[in-house]
Design an enzyme around this catalytic site. Sequence first.
Site, mmCIF file in Angstrom:
data_model
loop_
_atom_site.group_PDB
_atom_site.id
_atom_site.type_symbol
_atom_site.label_atom_id
_atom_site.label_comp_id
_atom_site.label_asym_id
_atom_site.label_seq_id
_atom_site.Cartn_x
_atom_site.Cartn_y
_atom_site.Cartn_z
ATOM 1 N N THR A 68 26.542 18.621 20.725
ATOM 2 C CA THR A 68 25.457 19.589 20.766
ATOM 3 C C THR A 68 25.194 20.126 19.368
ATOM 4 O O THR A 68 26.111 20.226 18.564
ATOM 5 C CB THR A 68 25.846 20.773 21.674
ATOM 6 N N THR B 95 22.632 18.901 14.072
ATOM 7 C CA THR B 95 22.930 17.585 13.503
ATOM 8 C C THR B 95 22.963 16.529 14.598
ATOM 9 O O THR B 95 22.470 15.403 14.410
ATOM 10 C CB THR B 95 24.269 17.616 12.750
ATOM 11 N N GLY C 90 28.859 17.528 16.062
ATOM 12 C CA GLY C 90 28.873 18.245 14.805
ATOM 13 C C GLY C 90 30.010 19.248 14.752
ATOM 14 O O GLY C 90 30.940 19.209 15.559
ATOM 15 N N ALA C 91 29.943 20.178 13.794
ATOM 16 C CA ALA C 91 30.945 21.231 13.655
ATOM 17 C C ALA C 91 30.357 22.366 12.838
ATOM 18 O O ALA C 91 29.392 22.189 12.098
ATOM 19 C CB ALA C 91 32.216 20.700 12.992
ATOM 20 N N GLU D 32 32.306 20.384 25.071
ATOM 21 C CA GLU D 32 32.557 19.559 23.889
ATOM 22 C C GLU D 32 34.029 19.173 23.801
ATOM 23 O O GLU D 32 34.366 18.028 23.502
ATOM 24 C CB GLU D 32 32.131 20.321 22.630
ATOM 25 N N LYS E 62 29.377 22.595 5.549
ATOM 26 C CA LYS E 62 30.364 22.872 6.599
ATOM 27 C C LYS E 62 31.799 22.592 6.137
ATOM 28 O O LYS E 62 32.748 22.866 6.877
ATOM 29 C CB LYS E 62 30.058 22.016 7.841
ATOM 30 N N GLY F 145 29.471 27.329 17.782
ATOM 31 C CA GLY F 145 28.359 28.176 17.392
ATOM 32 C C GLY F 145 27.196 28.103 18.373
ATOM 33 O O GLY F 145 26.440 29.054 18.536
#
Length: 212
Positions: A27, A30, A81-82, A102, A120, A95
């Site tokens: 999610t 990115t 993503g992260a 996830e 990041k 976030g």
Amino acid sequence: MSSNEKRLAGEAALRYVEDGMIVGVGTGSTVAYFIDALADIKDRIQGVVSSSEQSTAQLARHGIPVLDLNATGPLALYVDGADECDPQRCLIKGGGAALTREKIVAEASAKFVCIIDSGKCVDVLGKFPLPIEVIPMARSLVGREVVKLGGQPVWRDGVVTDNGNWVIDVHGWRIADPVGLERQLNQIPGIVTVGLFARRRADVVLVGDRVL
């Protein structure tokens, strides 16, 4: 630069997608680029397992089949993503409030490819507040326990996860031992998921189109 790196990372992740795969999809902004890129090869894969309603909606718009993890069994690949990534590929995620699903899809996958932009990357996790998904009745309890551990909990008021729970964001931590803190927090009743992906960290991190 950030949006260009995100797009490059999303497109670069396609190199890990093999014919006939069922792909776990995360999610975020990115990942949205990855989903757009995946649409170009959707006829080569069986489908995807989605980690959020947001991603499911985007996948549906592209006509990519979304499958149930209970029916698929183990997955070969998860792309997500992260919010932060340290040099050991440990992550802060959540976030977008999708951390529980996830983490489930990451756990079910043989390879976890994390796609991020250079902003990041950090030496030590914690500048980005650590999300924790909690059972609503346990919000205050969990907050008090977090304070004992030196954190500053802030309720993400008005946010309800896809699982019907609430999110606390913890400020003020410099997380030198992500595995240990993840383990410690998981013992607090009322916590559903911690946004530390350390025990099951990323196997590959793509910063733009380069491997970290």
